[in-house]
Every structure is written in C-alpha cells, then in structure tokens.
Motif scaffolding. Structure first.
Motif, PDB file in Angstrom:
ATOM      1  N   GLU B  54       0.822  -1.215   0.000  1.00 16.81           N
ATOM      2  CA  GLU B  54       0.000   0.000   0.000  1.00 16.81           C
ATOM      3  C   GLU B  54       0.856   1.265   0.000  1.00 16.81           C
ATOM      4  O   GLU B  54       1.900   1.308   0.642  1.00 16.81           O
ATOM      5  N   VAL B  55       0.413   2.263  -0.739  1.00 22.24           N
ATOM      6  CA  VAL B  55       1.049   3.586  -0.754  1.00 22.24           C
ATOM      7  C   VAL B  55      -0.002   4.617  -0.383  1.00 22.24           C
ATOM      8  O   VAL B  55      -1.094   4.627  -0.951  1.00 22.24           O
ATOM      9  N   LYS B  56       0.338   5.464   0.589  1.00 22.38           N
ATOM     10  CA  LYS B  56      -0.567   6.545   0.972  1.00 22.38           C
ATOM     11  C   LYS B  56       0.181   7.861   0.911  1.00 22.38           C
ATOM     12  O   LYS B  56       1.357   7.932   1.281  1.00 22.38           O
ATOM     13  N   LYS B  57      -0.542   8.888   0.463  1.00 24.10           N
ATOM     14  CA  LYS B  57       0.074  10.213   0.365  1.00 24.10           C
ATOM     15  C   LYS B  57      -0.662  11.186   1.260  1.00 24.10           C
ATOM     16  O   LYS B  57      -1.895  11.199   1.334  1.00 24.10           O
ATOM     17  N   LEU B  58       0.127  12.021   1.944  1.00 23.37           N
ATOM     18  CA  LEU B  58      -0.403  13.060   2.815  1.00 23.37           C
ATOM     19  C   LEU B  58       0.380  14.309   2.473  1.00 23.37           C
ATOM     20  O   LEU B  58       1.459  14.553   2.994  1.00 23.37           O
ATOM     21  N   LYS B  59      -0.160  15.100   1.515  1.00 23.91           N
ATOM     22  CA  LYS B  59       0.516  16.293   1.006  1.00 23.91           C
ATOM     23  C   LYS B  59       1.903  15.922   0.491  1.00 23.91           C
ATOM     24  O   LYS B  59       2.020  15.176  -0.480  1.00 23.91           O
ATOM     25  N   ARG B  60       2.968  16.382   1.103  1.00 23.87           N
ATOM     26  CA  ARG B  60       4.316  16.097   0.624  1.00 23.87           C
ATOM     27  C   ARG B  60       4.897  14.808   1.220  1.00 23.87           C
ATOM     28  O   ARG B  60       6.042  14.465   0.944  1.00 23.87           O
ATOM     29  N   LEU B  61       4.115  14.111   2.014  1.00 27.72           N
ATOM     30  CA  LEU B  61       4.586  12.885   2.652  1.00 27.72           C
ATOM     31  C   LEU B  61       3.996  11.668   1.932  1.00 27.72           C
ATOM     32  O   LEU B  61       2.795  11.631   1.666  1.00 27.72           O
ATOM     33  N   THR B  62       4.839  10.696   1.601  1.00 26.58           N
ATOM     34  CA  THR B  62       4.403   9.459   0.963  1.00 26.58           C
ATOM     35  C   THR B  62       4.823   8.291   1.839  1.00 26.58           C
ATOM     36  O   THR B  62       5.995   8.164   2.193  1.00 26.58           O
ATOM     37  N   PHE B  63       3.865   7.457   2.185  1.00 31.80           N
ATOM     38  CA  PHE B  63       4.100   6.311   3.048  1.00 31.80           C
ATOM     39  C   PHE B  63       3.893   5.037   2.232  1.00 31.80           C
ATOM     40  O   PHE B  63       2.954   4.945   1.455  1.00 31.80           O
ATOM     41  N   GLN B  64       4.762   4.051   2.473  1.00 32.44           N
ATOM     42  CA  GLN B  64       4.626   2.780   1.775  1.00 32.44           C
ATOM     43  C   GLN B  64       4.776   1.640   2.763  1.00 32.44           C
ATOM     44  O   GLN B  64       5.619   1.687   3.659  1.00 32.44           O
ATOM     45  N   PHE B  65       3.949   0.625   2.611  1.00 30.68           N
ATOM     46  CA  PHE B  65       4.009  -0.592   3.420  1.00 30.68           C
ATOM     47  C   PHE B  65       4.608  -1.688   2.550  1.00 30.68           C
ATOM     48  O   PHE B  65       4.178  -1.864   1.411  1.00 30.68           O
ATOM     49  N   GLY B  66       5.595  -2.408   3.069  1.00 31.88           N
ATOM     50  CA  GLY B  66       6.234  -3.439   2.286  1.00 31.88           C
ATOM     51  C   GLY B  66       5.271  -4.560   1.911  1.00 31.88           C
ATOM     52  O   GLY B  66       4.283  -4.802   2.613  1.00 31.88           O
ATOM     53  N   ASP B  67       5.580  -5.239   0.824  1.00 30.49           N
ATOM     54  CA  ASP B  67       4.710  -6.314   0.341  1.00 30.49           C
ATOM     55  C   ASP B  67       4.481  -7.383   1.410  1.00 30.49           C
ATOM     56  O   ASP B  67       3.386  -7.938   1.526  1.00 30.49           O
ATOM     57  N   ALA B  68       5.524  -7.681   2.179  1.00 34.53           N
ATOM     58  CA  ALA B  68       5.437  -8.724   3.206  1.00 34.53           C
ATOM     59  C   ALA B  68       4.969  -8.178   4.554  1.00 34.53           C
ATOM     60  O   ALA B  68       4.904  -8.933   5.532  1.00 34.53           O
ATOM     61  N   ARG B  69       4.673  -6.908   4.604  1.00 35.47           N
ATOM     62  CA  ARG B  69       4.194  -6.234   5.828  1.00 35.47           C
ATOM     63  C   ARG B  69       5.199  -6.350   6.964  1.00 35.47           C
ATOM     64  O   ARG B  69       4.839  -6.460   8.143  1.00 35.47           O
ATOM     65  N   LYS B  70       6.490  -6.311   6.605  1.00 36.18           N
ATOM     66  CA  LYS B  70       7.544  -6.307   7.624  1.00 36.18           C
ATOM     67  C   LYS B  70       8.291  -4.980   7.661  1.00 36.18           C
ATOM     68  O   LYS B  70       9.129  -4.768   8.532  1.00 36.18           O
ATOM     69  N   ASP B  71       8.013  -4.090   6.703  1.00 37.12           N
ATOM     70  CA  ASP B  71       8.754  -2.845   6.648  1.00 37.12           C
ATOM     71  C   ASP B  71       7.894  -1.748   6.052  1.00 37.12           C
ATOM     72  O   ASP B  71       6.883  -2.010   5.398  1.00 37.12           O
ATOM     73  N   SER B  72       8.320  -0.512   6.294  1.00 41.48           N
ATOM     74  CA  SER B  72       7.595   0.636   5.776  1.00 41.48           C
ATOM     75  C   SER B  72       8.577   1.770   5.552  1.00 41.48           C
ATOM     76  O   SER B  72       9.690   1.769   6.106  1.00 41.48           O
ATOM     77  N   SER B  73       8.186   2.710   4.724  1.00 42.47           N
ATOM     78  CA  SER B  73       9.033   3.870   4.488  1.00 42.47           C
ATOM     79  C   SER B  73       8.191   5.127   4.450  1.00 42.47           C
ATOM     80  O   SER B  73       6.988   5.095   4.153  1.00 42.47           O
ATOM     81  N   LEU B  74       8.847   6.223   4.784  1.00 44.84           N
ATOM     82  CA  LEU B  74       8.239   7.555   4.744  1.00 44.84           C
ATOM     83  C   LEU B  74       9.137   8.430   3.891  1.00 44.84           C
ATOM     84  O   LEU B  74      10.323   8.582   4.204  1.00 44.84           O
ATOM     85  N   HIS B  75       8.601   8.977   2.829  1.00 46.68           N
ATOM     86  CA  HIS B  75       9.356   9.865   1.947  1.00 46.68           C
ATOM     87  C   HIS B  75       8.767  11.259   2.040  1.00 46.68           C
ATOM     88  O   HIS B  75       7.549  11.430   1.932  1.00 46.68           O
TER      89      HIS B  75
END
Lengths: 118, 113
Positions: B54-75
């Motif tokens: 899953e990828v979610k965007k909040l204005k200039r912030l982009t969040f991603q959940f890893g395919d295996a649901r073990k990791d995430s990132s915030l850009h």
C-alpha cells in the motif's frame, strides 16, 4: 471535541514514593494505553486497558499498575519510585483494544505527564 | 532486542531537499502507524498502512508498506522547517496471545531554513 487529557502535567517526587497519573480518553473511545518515554527514545508500552480489563502488558516491573474506570478514564500507579522512573508518561486512547480490527490500532496521545524522581 | 528498527537515527537537511525514513522488522505486522512528535508533546498520528504494498500520500509525505508487511518507508518531498520533529513508526505485536504496541527507534529530523 476534547482530545486525550492527562493530569498532572508535571510532577516531582523522591525515591521510594508513590505516584498516580490520570488520563481521560477521547469521547467514545473505550481503550486506554500507557507509555513511558525516556528522553531521546521512543515510547515504551506499559499497559493497555479495554472495557476495564487489561488487554496488553509491556516489560515493566510489578511496581507499575493501572486500572480503567466505568467512564473509561484510567489511572497509572507507580510504587517505590526509582530515579530511572523519571520520564514522560503518555496516555493514548483508541476505539478498540489491540486485538481488535487492525486498522483501529491507531493511538491518539495526550500531552503527557513529566515525572521527575529525585 | 528492538523489534522495529528505524534509519537513519538522525537527519539534518536543508529546506527543499527530499528524504526517506525506513522502518524495518523481522516480524509481520497487521498494520503500521507513523507518528510525528515534537519536544514535550505526545506523538501525533500521521497515517496507518494496512495492506502489503500500500502507498498513501499526505501532502508532501508518501508512506509505503512493504509487500510482506515487515517494513515501511516515509518519503518527504521538498522538506520544510515545519517538518522538523521525531518520526516514529509503530504497530501491534502479538506473541502467545498477548499484545503489545511497539514503537520504532525513531528518526530525528531537522530541516534548516
């Protein structure tokens, strides 16, 4: 709508004393969780209460205890205070307990109580 | 043992730069939350990611959940001084029928004007 409220905001105690911290959740939320945050670190989970029952517990000694009241407010009690108990104590409310619908694991935090043990 | 590792631990960048914060675990999480905390205040919820990939965007912030649901990132794109704060990922860990809400080690971001 009022958010999560905590009292007191600041507290100074001496070693060996007892402290009680209070929290009122967001209206409609039935779950309250308590966290300890030491300066420079992320919050550490202490307890979660849902519908007045303990539903989760972190790795804290038995000196730490809590309860939830019929109006869903909560108290955190710490006995025999140690210098290392000095921290920001955060309360969070959520709609459901940790075992509930996964999307509702979102926690809404209060401003915290800053406890200093001398 | 820290179950949610965040990197980097500290980040100081100039206004307008882009950055990515990582949250990694060896455990599978049913969902992960991202929070931002300012000094002396409680964490404020930014987003929840639930579905693997899953990828979610909040204005200039982009969040991603890893395919295996073990990791995430915030850009964060084009960072601003108002983005300064402690960024925390968190999730529920269930072991042997007990539940804990675990926070990551945190990433302290400072954006210079």
């Amino acid at each position: 709508d009022a958010g999560v409220t905590q009292s007191p905001t600041h507290l100074i105690k001496t070693r060996g004393q007892h402290v009680t911290l209070r929290c009122s959740p967001i209206s409609g939320h039935k779950s309250v969780s308590w966290y300890q945050q030491v300066l420079g670190q992320g919050p550490q989970f202490i307890f979660q209460y849902y519908e007045k029952e303990e539903r989760g517990r972190g790795n804290f000694p038995d000196r730490f205890s809590a309860r939830q009241f019929p109006n869903y407010s909560s108290e955190l009690n710490v006995n025999a205070l140690l210098l290392g108990d000095s921290a920001l104590y955060l309360c969070a409310s959520s709609l459901y307990g940790l075992a509930g619908v996964r999307a509702y694991n979102e926690q809404f935090f209060g401003p915290g109580t800053r406890l200093t043990v001398l | 043992t820290q179950l949610l590792e965040q990197s980097p631990q500290f980040l100081s960048i100039q206004e307008g730069e882009n950055l990515t914060v990582y949250c990694n675990s060896s455990s599978v999480f049913s969902s992960l939350q991202w929070y931002r905390q300012e000094p002396g205040e409680g964490p404020v919820l930014l987003v929840t990611v639930v579905t693997g990939g899953e990828v979610k965007k909040l204005k200039r912030l982009t969040f991603q959940f890893g395919d295996a649901r073990k990791d995430s990132s915030l850009h964060i794109t084009a960072a601003q001084p108002g983005d300064t704060g402690l960024y925390l990922c968190a999730g529920v860990l269930a072991t042997s029928g007990t539940y804990k809400y675990i926070f990551g080690t945190g990433t302290r971001l400072k954006v210079l004007a």
